[in-house]
Scaffold this active site. Structure first.
Site, PDB file in Angstrom:
ATOM      1  N   ASP A  87       1.643   6.578   5.293  1.00  0.00           N
ATOM      2  CA  ASP A  87       0.638   5.642   4.798  1.00  0.00           C
ATOM      3  C   ASP A  87       1.080   4.924   3.516  1.00  0.00           C
ATOM      4  O   ASP A  87       0.351   4.116   2.954  1.00  0.00           O
ATOM      5  CB  ASP A  87      -0.696   6.371   4.593  1.00  0.00           C
ATOM      6  CG  ASP A  87      -1.887   5.439   4.811  1.00  0.00           C
ATOM      7  OD1 ASP A  87      -1.718   4.405   5.487  1.00  0.00           O
ATOM      8  OD2 ASP A  87      -2.973   5.748   4.283  1.00  0.00           O
ATOM      9  N   LYS A 116      -9.717  13.219   8.273  1.00  0.00           N
ATOM     10  CA  LYS A 116      -9.171  12.828   9.574  1.00  0.00           C
ATOM     11  C   LYS A 116      -9.050  14.042  10.488  1.00  0.00           C
ATOM     12  O   LYS A 116      -8.976  15.177  10.020  1.00  0.00           O
ATOM     13  CB  LYS A 116      -7.760  12.222   9.383  1.00  0.00           C
ATOM     14  CG  LYS A 116      -7.744  10.805   8.815  1.00  0.00           C
ATOM     15  CD  LYS A 116      -6.319  10.272   8.770  1.00  0.00           C
ATOM     16  CE  LYS A 116      -6.210   8.907   8.131  1.00  0.00           C
ATOM     17  NZ  LYS A 116      -6.831   7.812   8.878  1.00  0.00           N
ATOM     18  N   ASP A 165      -2.515  10.348   3.498  1.00  0.00           N
ATOM     19  CA  ASP A 165      -3.906   9.971   3.734  1.00  0.00           C
ATOM     20  C   ASP A 165      -4.554  10.999   4.656  1.00  0.00           C
ATOM     21  O   ASP A 165      -4.407  10.930   5.867  1.00  0.00           O
ATOM     22  CB  ASP A 165      -3.956   8.565   4.379  1.00  0.00           C
ATOM     23  CG  ASP A 165      -5.394   8.104   4.638  1.00  0.00           C
ATOM     24  OD1 ASP A 165      -6.330   8.753   4.126  1.00  0.00           O
ATOM     25  OD2 ASP A 165      -5.557   7.081   5.336  1.00  0.00           O
ATOM     26  N   LYS A 216       0.856  -1.190   0.000  1.00  0.00           N
ATOM     27  CA  LYS A 216       0.000   0.000   0.000  1.00  0.00           C
ATOM     28  C   LYS A 216       0.890   1.237   0.000  1.00  0.00           C
ATOM     29  O   LYS A 216       1.719   1.420   0.888  1.00  0.00           O
ATOM     30  CB  LYS A 216      -0.900   0.001   1.248  1.00  0.00           C
ATOM     31  CG  LYS A 216      -1.628   1.350   1.495  1.00  0.00           C
ATOM     32  CD  LYS A 216      -2.590   1.297   2.680  1.00  0.00           C
ATOM     33  CE  LYS A 216      -3.102   2.691   3.046  1.00  0.00           C
ATOM     34  NZ  LYS A 216      -4.038   2.688   4.192  1.00  0.00           N
ATOM     35  N   ARG A 257      -7.527  -0.308   1.119  1.00  0.00           N
ATOM     36  CA  ARG A 257      -8.048  -1.566   0.569  1.00  0.00           C
ATOM     37  C   ARG A 257      -8.458  -1.384  -0.894  1.00  0.00           C
ATOM     38  O   ARG A 257      -8.401  -2.332  -1.686  1.00  0.00           O
ATOM     39  CB  ARG A 257      -9.217  -2.053   1.439  1.00  0.00           C
ATOM     40  CG  ARG A 257     -10.361  -1.081   1.547  1.00  0.00           C
ATOM     41  CD  ARG A 257     -11.285  -1.371   2.727  1.00  0.00           C
ATOM     42  NE  ARG A 257     -10.698  -0.976   4.024  1.00  0.00           N
ATOM     43  CZ  ARG A 257     -11.270  -1.161   5.211  1.00  0.00           C
ATOM     44  NH1 ARG A 257     -12.449  -1.731   5.288  1.00  0.00           N
ATOM     45  NH2 ARG A 257     -10.689  -0.774   6.321  1.00  0.00           N
ATOM     46  N   ASP A 299     -12.061   7.250   3.988  1.00  0.00           N
ATOM     47  CA  ASP A 299     -10.807   7.001   4.703  1.00  0.00           C
ATOM     48  C   ASP A 299     -10.402   5.528   4.657  1.00  0.00           C
ATOM     49  O   ASP A 299      -9.304   5.172   5.066  1.00  0.00           O
ATOM     50  CB  ASP A 299     -10.953   7.468   6.166  1.00  0.00           C
ATOM     51  CG  ASP A 299      -9.619   7.702   6.843  1.00  0.00           C
ATOM     52  OD1 ASP A 299      -8.585   7.641   6.146  1.00  0.00           O
ATOM     53  OD2 ASP A 299      -9.608   7.942   8.066  1.00  0.00           O
TER      54      ASP A 299
HETATM   55  N1  BES Z   1      -4.126   4.683   6.888  1.00  0.00           N
HETATM   56  C1  BES Z   1      -5.250   4.420   7.709  1.00  0.00           C
HETATM   57  C2  BES Z   1      -4.961   3.398   8.809  1.00  0.00           C
HETATM   58  C3  BES Z   1      -3.998   3.798   9.890  1.00  0.00           C
HETATM   59  C4  BES Z   1      -4.326   4.761  10.806  1.00  0.00           C
HETATM   60  C5  BES Z   1      -2.800   3.130  10.007  1.00  0.00           C
HETATM   61  C6  BES Z   1      -3.454   5.084  11.817  1.00  0.00           C
HETATM   62  C7  BES Z   1      -1.915   3.450  10.997  1.00  0.00           C
HETATM   63  C8  BES Z   1      -2.240   4.440  11.907  1.00  0.00           C
HETATM   64  C9  BES Z   1      -6.408   3.874   6.887  1.00  0.00           C
HETATM   65  O1  BES Z   1      -6.489   4.322   5.597  1.00  0.00           O
HETATM   66  C10 BES Z   1      -7.665   4.260   7.591  1.00  0.00           C
HETATM   67  O2  BES Z   1      -7.871   5.415   7.793  1.00  0.00           O
HETATM   68  N2  BES Z   1      -8.440   3.253   7.970  1.00  0.00           N
HETATM   69  C11 BES Z   1      -9.651   3.469   8.695  1.00  0.00           C
HETATM   70  C12 BES Z   1     -10.695   2.581   8.091  1.00  0.00           C
HETATM   71  C13 BES Z   1     -12.095   2.891   8.545  1.00  0.00           C
HETATM   72  C14 BES Z   1     -12.546   4.207   8.015  1.00  0.00           C
HETATM   73  C15 BES Z   1     -13.005   1.782   8.080  1.00  0.00           C
HETATM   74  C16 BES Z   1      -9.401   3.123  10.160  1.00  0.00           C
HETATM   75  O3  BES Z   1      -8.650   2.172  10.446  1.00  0.00           O
HETATM   76  O4  BES Z   1      -9.926   3.830  10.996  1.00  0.00           O
HETATM   77 ZN    ZN Z   2      -4.680   4.874   4.693  1.00  0.00          ZN
HETATM   78 ZN    ZN Z   3      -7.518   6.155   5.377  1.00  0.00          ZN
END
Ligand code: BES
Ligand code: ZN
Ligand code: ZN
Length: 485
Positions: free
Chosen positions: A278, A267, A260, A255, A341, A337
């Protein structure tokens, strides 16, 4: 600004004014210390041994310069967790020598001599890796005078030193990529830098899918992630084909969200703070690629970087939008966010539909906040649909001190992705965020044997060899261990 040529390299400068002293390090195992041949060794003056007593580490000023004496902890036979989450002799040696870098560089000696006692080849490799890792700085690497390594009084061979340095440098490459800010490293500059890095390679061929090619390939998901960014998405394919490699290739996907912000589901300030990291999964893959190319390992490997910036403007994808993936699934956006995936799904589909179909696919991604909450900085959540593959990867991760823990692909949770308007949503209504994300990805791997690492990729610096806050290179040593067999 002409940043592309230097993007991959850390800044190095030779040592500044050095003192004409010799810094001597003695790094030994507790059992070597007890053995009479070590205590009476001609190489370690007895008066030094006498000072050790109960201390694990002693620094003394000798006639030629400083002497640092350090005893490495013994590996404890762990009976818990199938011995998969314990320190290895490699990782103990890595942290032991890594922890001395501050003292070594401070001395500014013209010569540095490292004397190992009782270490096997794995530990020697670990120690040299730890030293090189601990020297890394984003702004300018630390340095010192000429270094030489001795094992039980004999010079450590160049091939052992070089192979350890090549491991460490590939981890440092991953760390450096993570540390680069998003205004410098974006999908376009990143793809160009990778292409340039391998331009002269005879074994690694780099193909870049730009936004036009991605559209032609029906990569609707990764394109949707990057559609509000000034720098459009890229999928970079690195094809490694050394002469003599036989069998089916292994595919590795990372990825690479260069920033992000969350998209329209923006966020919070705190949540966005380090989101330049990210692209950590792609950095792991890229770091590993640099090792792979140098190693000459006779295996076929296809590596893919799924690069996009999750940004916002009037073109940004909205909650409720529906996009079609390369494999034809319609995905409703529940949360902008959950973009990683999406980017991975199209890259994974490219990976499994190549003419030379991979036998195994392994992906690395800073995919969910949930993985960070459950595992913290230094343990990766690993998912796999094949027990043998999981076992092999967990063993490699344990041995090389790059820990991971297997999580369940608990399929009943998949129902959380149900959508009334498309084949699936990109956000689950069911708890267990990292499991859900893995189940989402599983829809894009066909019948391929697959393992997925939900990494954190960042360290606050409490591990000695990763002395600095920043990218950690998580995953690189696991991959190296997996391919060394
Ligand atoms: N890049 C983030 C995940 C992340 C956050 C990794 C903090 C490491 C530290 C990812 O893209 C994300 O924001 N995922 C969300 C998914 C949710 C919206 C379903 C998450 O994990 O909150
Ligand atoms: Zn992300
Ligand atoms: Zn995200």
């Amino acid at each position: 600004m002409n940043i592309v040529p230097s993007i991959m390299a850390t800044k190095k400068s030779g040592p500044k004014t050095l003192r004409s002293t010799v810094t001597k390090i003695y790094l030994l195992t507790a059992s070597a210390l007890e053995e009479s041949n070590i205590t009476h060794s001609e190489h370690i003056p007895e008066w030094i041994i006498g000072r050790i007593g109960e201390e694990k580490e002693v620094s003394i000023l000798g006639s030629e310069g400083p002497i640092i004496f350090k005893v490495i902890e013994e590996v404890k036979a762990e009976e818990q967790h199938y011995n998969l989450i314990a320190d290895s002799s490699y990782s103990l040696a890595r942290e032991a020598l890594g922890s001395l870098v501050g003292q070594i560089t401070k001395e500014r000696s013209k010569k540095v001599e490292v004397n190992f006692y009782g270490l096997d080849q794995e530990m020697i490799t670990g120690a040299i890796v730890g030293l090189e890792l601990a020297l890394y700085r984003f702004k300018e690497e630390l340095s010192f005078g000429a270094i030489s390594f001795f094992n039980d009084g004999k010079k450590v061979t160049k091939s052992i030193v070089d192979s350890a340095l090549s491991i460490a440098q590939s981890i440092n490459t991953a760390r450096h990529l993570v540390n680069l800010p998003a205004n410098i490293l974006n999908p376009v500059t990143y793809a160009n830098a990778v292409k340039k890095y391998f331009a002269k390679s005879t074994t690694m061929k780099v193909t870049v899918y730009d936004e036009k090619k991605l559209a032609k390939e029906n990569c609707g998901l990764i394109l949707s992630v990057g559609q509000a960014s000034a720098t459009p998405p890229r999928i970079v394919h690195l094809k490694y084909r050394p002469t003599g490699a036989k069998g089916k290739p292994t595919a590795i996907v990372g990825k690479g969200i260069t920033f992000d912000c969350g998209g329209l589901n923006v966020k919070s300030g705190a949540g966005m703070g380090v989101m330049k990291k990210d692209m950590g999964g792609s950095a792991t893959v890229m770091g590993f690629a640099t090792w792979l190319e140098k190693s000459g390992v006779k295996k076929k490997v296809d590596l893919y970087l799924a690069l996009a910036e999750n940004s916002i403007n009037e073109l940004a994808s909205r909650p409720g939008d529906i996009y079609t993936s390369r494999n034809g699934l319609k995905v409703e956006i529940g949360n902008t966010d959950a973009e990683g995936r999406l980017a991975l799904a199209d890259a994974m589909d490219i990976a499994i539909t190549q003419k030379e179909k991979p036998e195994v696919l392994i992906d690395f991604a800073t995919l969910t906040g949930a993985a960070k909450v459950s595992m913290g900085d230094f343990v990766t959540s690993m998912f796999a649909n094949d027990d043998e593959l999981a076992d092999k990867l967990l063993k490699a991760s344990q041995k090389n001190g790059d820990l991971s823990w297997r999580m369940p692909l608990y399929r009943p949770y998949y129902k959380g992705f149900k959508s009334n308007f498309a084949d699936m949503n990109n956000m689950s209504k069911v708890k267990g965020g990292s499991i859900g994300a893995a189940l989402f990805l599983e829809k894009f791997i066909g019948d391929t044997k697959w393992a997925h690492f939900d990494i954190f990729g960042w360290t606050s610096g409490f591990r000695p060899s990763l002395a600095q806050e920043g990218g950690s290179g998580q995953g690189v040593e696991t991959l190296i261990g997996y391919f060394q067999n």
